[in-house]
Design a protein around this motif. Structure first.
Motif, mmCIF file in Angstrom:
data_model
loop_
_atom_site.group_PDB
_atom_site.id
_atom_site.type_symbol
_atom_site.label_atom_id
_atom_site.label_comp_id
_atom_site.label_asym_id
_atom_site.label_seq_id
_atom_site.Cartn_x
_atom_site.Cartn_y
_atom_site.Cartn_z
ATOM 1 N N ASP A 22 7.507 -4.157 4.505
ATOM 2 C CA ASP A 22 7.586 -2.792 5.071
ATOM 3 C C ASP A 22 6.320 -1.987 4.801
ATOM 4 O OD1 ASP A 22 8.391 -2.954 2.375
ATOM 5 O OD2 ASP A 22 9.251 -0.940 2.475
ATOM 6 N N LYS A 23 5.503 -2.417 3.831
ATOM 7 C CA LYS A 23 4.237 -1.709 3.540
ATOM 8 C C LYS A 23 3.042 -2.631 3.743
ATOM 9 C CE LYS A 23 6.070 2.245 2.280
ATOM 10 N NZ LYS A 23 5.949 3.427 3.146
ATOM 11 N N LYS A 24 3.223 -3.602 4.632
ATOM 12 C CA LYS A 24 2.141 -4.538 4.947
ATOM 13 C C LYS A 24 1.566 -5.194 3.685
ATOM 14 C CE LYS A 24 2.308 -3.636 9.335
ATOM 15 N NZ LYS A 24 2.592 -4.606 10.351
ATOM 16 N N ALA A 26 1.138 -4.024 0.791
ATOM 17 C CA ALA A 26 0.266 -3.186 -0.061
ATOM 18 C C ALA A 26 0.586 -3.496 -1.517
ATOM 19 C CB ALA A 26 0.507 -1.708 0.244
ATOM 20 N N SER A 62 -2.451 -5.206 2.992
ATOM 21 C CA SER A 62 -3.162 -3.985 3.392
ATOM 22 C C SER A 62 -3.939 -3.406 2.219
ATOM 23 C CB SER A 62 -2.172 -2.956 3.929
ATOM 24 O OG SER A 62 -1.188 -2.653 2.955
ATOM 25 N N ASN A 64 -4.828 -2.227 -1.819
ATOM 26 C CA ASN A 64 -4.183 -1.430 -2.868
ATOM 27 C C ASN A 64 -3.249 -0.400 -2.251
ATOM 28 O OD1 ASN A 64 -5.103 -1.009 -6.027
ATOM 29 N ND2 ASN A 64 -3.969 0.708 -5.173
ATOM 30 N N ASP A 65 -2.094 -0.222 -2.869
ATOM 31 C CA ASP A 65 -1.158 0.795 -2.397
ATOM 32 C C ASP A 65 -1.836 2.171 -2.501
ATOM 33 O OD1 ASP A 65 2.092 1.174 -2.029
ATOM 34 O OD2 ASP A 65 1.052 2.910 -2.855
ATOM 35 N N VAL A 66 -1.960 2.845 -1.372
ATOM 36 C CA VAL A 66 -2.706 4.106 -1.337
ATOM 37 C C VAL A 66 -1.983 5.186 -2.150
ATOM 38 C CG1 VAL A 66 -3.549 5.953 0.185
ATOM 39 C CG2 VAL A 66 -3.895 3.569 0.819
ATOM 40 N N VAL A 104 -7.039 -6.292 3.929
ATOM 41 C CA VAL A 104 -7.809 -5.061 3.780
ATOM 42 C C VAL A 104 -8.226 -4.870 2.318
ATOM 43 C CG1 VAL A 104 -7.802 -2.560 4.235
ATOM 44 C CG2 VAL A 104 -6.389 -4.070 5.629
ATOM 45 N N PHE A 245 -5.032 9.483 4.766
ATOM 46 C CA PHE A 245 -4.292 8.263 5.131
ATOM 47 C C PHE A 245 -2.797 8.521 5.043
ATOM 48 C CE2 PHE A 245 -1.933 4.455 3.963
ATOM 49 C CZ PHE A 245 -2.255 3.618 5.028
ATOM 50 N N ARG A 248 -1.550 10.511 7.817
ATOM 51 C CA ARG A 248 -1.843 9.891 9.117
ATOM 52 C C ARG A 248 -2.806 10.730 9.954
ATOM 53 N NH1 ARG A 248 0.843 5.402 10.878
ATOM 54 N NH2 ARG A 248 2.478 4.640 9.509
HETATM 55 N N1 COA Z 1 -0.790 1.560 0.848
HETATM 56 C C1 COA Z 1 0.409 2.144 1.039
HETATM 57 N N2 COA Z 1 1.089 2.051 2.191
HETATM 58 C C2 COA Z 1 0.529 1.349 3.186
HETATM 59 C C3 COA Z 1 -0.717 0.713 3.056
HETATM 60 C C4 COA Z 1 -1.390 0.840 1.816
HETATM 61 N N3 COA Z 1 -2.567 0.245 1.588
HETATM 62 N N4 COA Z 1 -1.017 0.093 4.221
HETATM 63 C C5 COA Z 1 0.021 0.315 5.045
HETATM 64 N N5 COA Z 1 0.937 1.085 4.423
HETATM 65 C C6 COA Z 1 2.223 1.531 4.959
HETATM 66 C C7 COA Z 1 2.049 2.597 6.027
HETATM 67 O O1 COA Z 1 1.911 3.889 5.425
HETATM 68 C C8 COA Z 1 3.371 2.430 6.797
HETATM 69 O O2 COA Z 1 4.389 3.012 6.015
HETATM 70 P P1 COA Z 1 5.584 3.843 6.759
HETATM 71 O O3 COA Z 1 6.217 2.863 7.697
HETATM 72 O O4 COA Z 1 6.473 4.253 5.632
HETATM 73 O O5 COA Z 1 4.916 4.980 7.469
HETATM 74 C C9 COA Z 1 3.585 0.915 6.754
HETATM 75 O O6 COA Z 1 2.852 0.446 5.624
HETATM 76 C C10 COA Z 1 3.103 0.179 7.979
HETATM 77 O O7 COA Z 1 1.715 0.488 8.163
HETATM 78 P P2 COA Z 1 1.079 0.823 9.588
HETATM 79 O O8 COA Z 1 -0.260 1.473 9.359
HETATM 80 O O9 COA Z 1 2.056 1.586 10.413
HETATM 81 O O10 COA Z 1 0.916 -0.643 10.187
HETATM 82 P P3 COA Z 1 -0.149 -1.154 11.254
HETATM 83 O O11 COA Z 1 0.281 -2.522 11.641
HETATM 84 O O12 COA Z 1 -0.355 -0.137 12.334
HETATM 85 O O13 COA Z 1 -1.544 -1.270 10.438
HETATM 86 C C11 COA Z 1 -2.959 -1.851 8.579
HETATM 87 C C12 COA Z 1 -1.674 -2.166 9.356
HETATM 88 C C13 COA Z 1 -2.956 -2.724 7.339
HETATM 89 C C14 COA Z 1 -4.181 -2.187 9.443
HETATM 90 C C15 COA Z 1 -2.990 -0.352 8.222
HETATM 91 O O14 COA Z 1 -1.742 -0.005 7.625
HETATM 92 C C16 COA Z 1 -4.067 0.040 7.235
HETATM 93 O O15 COA Z 1 -5.229 0.148 7.603
HETATM 94 N N6 COA Z 1 -3.676 0.310 5.979
HETATM 95 C C17 COA Z 1 -4.497 0.927 4.971
HETATM 96 C C18 COA Z 1 -5.403 -0.039 4.362
HETATM 97 C C19 COA Z 1 -6.239 0.578 3.300
HETATM 98 O O16 COA Z 1 -6.974 1.520 3.498
HETATM 99 N N7 COA Z 1 -6.101 -0.002 2.104
HETATM 100 C C20 COA Z 1 -6.761 0.391 0.917
HETATM 101 C C21 COA Z 1 -8.017 -0.369 0.776
HETATM 102 S S1 COA Z 1 -8.887 0.040 -0.718
#
Ligand code: COA
Length: 257
Positions: A22-24, A26, A62, A64-66, A104, A245, A248
């Motif tokens: 659910d959080k890809k 993370a 995705s 580290n958990d943001v 990521v 982030f 959104r």
């Molecule tokens: N930390 C916490 N939550 C995250 C996350 C992260 N790194 N990446 C994704 N999520 C959550 C989203 O907030 C969303 O939660 P919600 O359904 O409660 O709103 C859920 O996971 C699905 O993510 P979403 O962005 O809707 O999926 P997507 O398929 O459109 O995109 C990614 C997937 C991975 C490309 C995109 O989520 C992304 O770029 N994530 C951030 C990556 C990032 O910056 N990581 C830190 C690197 S240091």
């Protein structure tokens, strides 16, 4: 052990699967801590010949958990993320990665410390550290320019540009790009199982020799990056980017001189 990790054993192969769909996938502090523990134990367990790291057939991680970055940022070398990366860095046996979908941030960085990497052709890799007001981590500022040349590494680390599994393979970050998630998992498993038939000490010695050149310099860079990363996490730029982030929206860096 974190509920978001799945551990499987098949002969001498230990598979570590990040599972937080659910959080890809993370990565939380509990997940890093569990992954570190698994690696440390696997290194000591003579019956383990290789480790396979994956996130399943549609998403690697995705990063580290943001929310964790905002609420409980890592504070130095004792933090859970460092424990995991340290265990990976020091792991004496082969580590194979199967990468599908997004990989990521640390999801891409960790591949630089794996031995064999199989990706799906359309996997999306990126290290958006600058986009988050952060800096490269765990040796990537040293490893990537050496592997790719400065110009290409600058696109990845100074622009945070995404790239595909096919490109990762062409640039030497991955071994092979496959047509689907299932094929990627199957290929990675097949290659990881080969270590079952090989002489374990010969494999470990060979890995150590391959990793030895420049290792002290790499350790020094890892420490420098770690200290800077910790500082940057608390910077107004990072707070703006991480909050954006979660909300959104696009971060607004215009106010920073
Ligand atoms: N930390 C916490 N939550 C995250 C996350 C992260 N790194 N990446 C994704 N999520 C959550 C989203 O907030 C969303 O939660 P919600 O359904 O409660 O709103 C859920 O996971 C699905 O993510 P979403 O962005 O809707 O999926 P997507 O398929 O459109 O995109 C990614 C997937 C991975 C490309 C995109 O989520 C992304 O770029 N994530 C951030 C990556 C990032 O910056 N990581 C830190 C690197 S240091």
């Amino acid at each position: 052990m974190s509920e978001h990790l799945q551990i499987e054993r098949e002969q001498g192969l230990l598979t570590l699967c990040m599972h937080r769909p659910d959080k890809k996938n993370a990565l939380t502090r509990a997940m890093y801590s569990g992954m570190a523990e698994v690696l440390v134990q696997a290194d000591q367990d003579k019956s383990v010949r290789a480790v396979l790291i994956t996130g399943g057939d549609s998403c690697f991680t995705s990063g580290n958990d943001v929310a964790d970055f905002i609420q409980a940022p890592p504070t130095g070398l004792n933090s859970e993320v460092f424990q995991f990366m340290q265990a990976l860095f020091e792991f004496s046996k082969p580590v194979v990665a199967a990468v599908n979908g997004p990989a990521v941030g640390i999801g891409t960085t960790m591949l630089l410390h794996c031995d064999l990497v199989y990706v799906s052709r359309d996997a999306v890799l990126k290290m958006p550290f600058v986009n988050l007001g952060l800096c490269p981590e765990y040796g990537s500022s040293l490893i990537l320019p050496r592997l790719l040349g400065h110009a290409r590494a600058a696109e990845l680390l100074l622009l945070g540009q995404r790239f595909t599994g096919e490109q990762a393979t062409a640039w030497g970050i991955a071994n092979e790009a496959l047509n689907s998630g299932a094929e990627t998992l199957s290929k990675a498993r097949e290659m990881a199982l080969r270590f079952q038939q090989l002489a374990p000490a010969a494999v470990a010695d060979s890995k150590r020799l391959m990793r030895a050149p420049g290792r002290e310099e790499l350790r020094r860079v890892i420490e420098e990056e770690g200290a800077l990363f910790g500082q940057r996490l608390r910077s107004p730029e990072a707070i703006e980017a991480l909050t954006a982030f979660m909300q959104r929206r696009t971060p607004d860096f215009s106010k920073f001189a």
